[in-house]
Write a protein that holds these residues in place. Sequence first.
Motif, mmCIF file in Angstrom:
data_model
loop_
_atom_site.group_PDB
_atom_site.id
_atom_site.type_symbol
_atom_site.label_atom_id
_atom_site.label_comp_id
_atom_site.label_asym_id
_atom_site.label_seq_id
_atom_site.Cartn_x
_atom_site.Cartn_y
_atom_site.Cartn_z
ATOM 1 N N TYR A 1 70.763 -11.816 9.851
ATOM 2 C CA TYR A 1 71.609 -12.556 9.245
ATOM 3 C C TYR A 1 71.266 -13.841 9.554
ATOM 4 O O TYR A 1 71.546 -14.339 10.777
ATOM 5 C CB TYR A 1 73.003 -12.099 9.419
ATOM 6 N N ARG B 1 73.450 -8.171 11.066
ATOM 7 C CA ARG B 1 74.839 -7.980 10.668
ATOM 8 C C ARG B 1 74.869 -6.625 9.609
ATOM 9 O O ARG B 1 73.765 -6.365 9.371
ATOM 10 C CB ARG B 1 75.375 -9.117 9.738
ATOM 11 N N TRP C 1 75.218 -4.961 6.614
ATOM 12 C CA TRP C 1 74.865 -5.332 5.046
ATOM 13 C C TRP C 1 75.614 -4.314 4.014
ATOM 14 O O TRP C 1 75.444 -3.305 4.263
ATOM 15 C CB TRP C 1 73.536 -5.878 4.596
ATOM 16 N N ALA D 1 74.983 -8.514 -2.920
ATOM 17 C CA ALA D 1 74.826 -8.149 -1.505
ATOM 18 C C ALA D 1 76.112 -8.794 -0.782
ATOM 19 O O ALA D 1 76.251 -10.041 -1.143
ATOM 20 C CB ALA D 1 73.649 -8.584 -0.948
ATOM 21 N N GLN D 2 76.439 -8.117 0.030
ATOM 22 C CA GLN D 2 77.712 -8.609 1.025
ATOM 23 C C GLN D 2 77.269 -8.484 2.526
ATOM 24 O O GLN D 2 76.553 -7.655 2.772
ATOM 25 C CB GLN D 2 78.744 -7.579 0.812
ATOM 26 N N THR D 3 77.499 -9.533 3.088
ATOM 27 C CA THR D 3 77.466 -9.037 4.744
ATOM 28 C C THR D 3 78.676 -9.191 5.346
ATOM 29 O O THR D 3 79.752 -9.720 5.095
ATOM 30 C CB THR D 3 76.640 -10.345 5.328
ATOM 31 N N TRP E 1 84.395 -9.135 4.224
ATOM 32 C CA TRP E 1 83.013 -9.170 3.521
ATOM 33 C C TRP E 1 82.677 -10.443 2.845
ATOM 34 O O TRP E 1 83.529 -11.104 2.225
ATOM 35 C CB TRP E 1 82.939 -7.942 2.584
ATOM 36 N N TRP F 1 76.546 -12.686 -0.268
ATOM 37 C CA TRP F 1 75.413 -13.352 0.076
ATOM 38 C C TRP F 1 75.073 -14.357 -1.162
ATOM 39 O O TRP F 1 75.373 -13.772 -2.340
ATOM 40 C CB TRP F 1 74.297 -12.421 0.274
ATOM 41 N N HIS G 1 66.195 -2.548 4.024
ATOM 42 C CA HIS G 1 65.627 -3.708 4.833
ATOM 43 C C HIS G 1 64.144 -3.608 5.423
ATOM 44 O O HIS G 1 63.852 -2.324 5.827
ATOM 45 C CB HIS G 1 66.465 -3.726 5.870
ATOM 46 N N CYS H 1 66.985 -12.476 3.873
ATOM 47 C CA CYS H 1 68.015 -12.571 5.059
ATOM 48 C C CYS H 1 68.020 -13.509 5.936
ATOM 49 O O CYS H 1 69.102 -13.905 6.405
ATOM 50 C CB CYS H 1 68.021 -11.231 5.859
#
Length: 498
Positions: free
Chosen positions: A68, A75, A77, A89-91, A99, A102, A117, A136
């Motif tokens: 991240y 982080r 994801w 996509a969420q982090t 949340w 991204w 990943h 990322c």
Amino acid sequence: MGKITIKIDRFDGGISSDLRSKTSNKYSITKHFDTFSYPHRLVPRQKSAAITGEDKTVKIVKMIWAPYGSATVFRLWGFGSGATDKVVAQTYNEAGGIWEAWSGQSSGARWTQVFFHYNNYVYSFHTTTKLGRNDCVAGSGYADFQTVATITSLAEPVYHPADDNAYFFVNNVVHVLTRADAWSTGLTLPTNLKIACACAHGDYLAIGCAPIDATLRTEHSIVYLWDRDSSLATLTARYDFGQGAIKHLASLDGRLIGVVDTGIGNLNLPIEAAVLICEASGTTMRILNRIPVDDGDYSSPFTDTRAVKYDKLYFPLKATLDGDTRLGIWSVDSSGRTTIDYVEEEATSYEHILPFGDTWYICHSGDYSTNISSTYNVLGTHFSTTLASIYESLIFDGGDTSQKKKLLGVTVMFEPLPTAGQVVLKYKLDADLDAASWTTIFTHTTDDSLSHSAVNRESGGVQFPEFKEIQFQISSTGGAVITGLKCRYEIVGKDIYD
């Protein structure tokens, strides 16, 4: 007549497909117990809780760990989507408990099978032909990366430590991605098969292929062993895993272990439904264990997600037997020992599982729920008082089912019972052995006690019945650790010729 005592104080044998096995450390089923770490005790798993800031509107179906903003800062994801089911996509901001989206989204609808990943990118598929990714580290928006053949099936990608490459699986084709960002087609397998699962196996890539024939009537599942260089004609090995659909594959203690569905979820298959735990051997496989299921359990019990930790394969499965749903995260080791290791209390299905040490991150129930299991370092020591950890014994028949027996007494042993701890003992016998219902012998809650015995059904003082075969169930809530089961009976009847 003689009196016989049975004592069980070892629980590490795993599920037995033969409930009349004389192997005392095996059992009919265990649920939500750690049965493999401690041979002489059943340690209940802790409960889970919704991830702080859970947000079902972002539609998270998978979670992974990835960088991240920096190659060295990671982080959690989440594989989320927008209102039109595009990749968003969420982090997870742990400090804020929220949340965060991204940058960017895909141009078309997502495929939920892949969220992976590799090399500071998170990869996912969308539309019918596109592989895209999020950067990322740089924080740039979602971008298309490659165009592939029209997608009909996908399998989870695999990172191979021997060459530091990532392998992607579309339909019957293996694609290779290098650290230098070079993409190529590595291997094309027969068109009557689809790649269902794969894993690194020593220097090789093991590739599990299931039939594309939906009825499973015409083809077998095949596992190929590829040296990551040769062609189909010169592959290192080809293992025939038999009629059925391979679902999972893992390299455990140097052995190649597969999970095969022989018919649950498939009304068209004309053979007995079961889940087989198999090992690649010679040019075929040998069955290490068999998980039986009820006839007619055709409700898509498998999910395309798995994890390997501590040389054990974990996968979600619903395998209903005798009306018992048996839904949870199952565990298999290299010898085929099997158990339901973890049960998410709220789950009606499992979409994804992600381990982090002894903690589970779980996407479940088809409604974008996201939970984290309790550990001392995460949520504190926390056991459910409503979801029981379950042990069901094998069937005891004294070696002769023609003889009638009388149960004299039964004891459950445990570590000092914690304040919220409770132990419940039940039985079923003879004609009711294939039923879902059990009869309660006792419910015990005395703090710091180490065992409890009964000579009758304690509620009402009803005498134990006579039986020819009997089975016991122990339920643990509130953190009760089970250390043993003992019963004593006498033979009270003979055959007509004795």
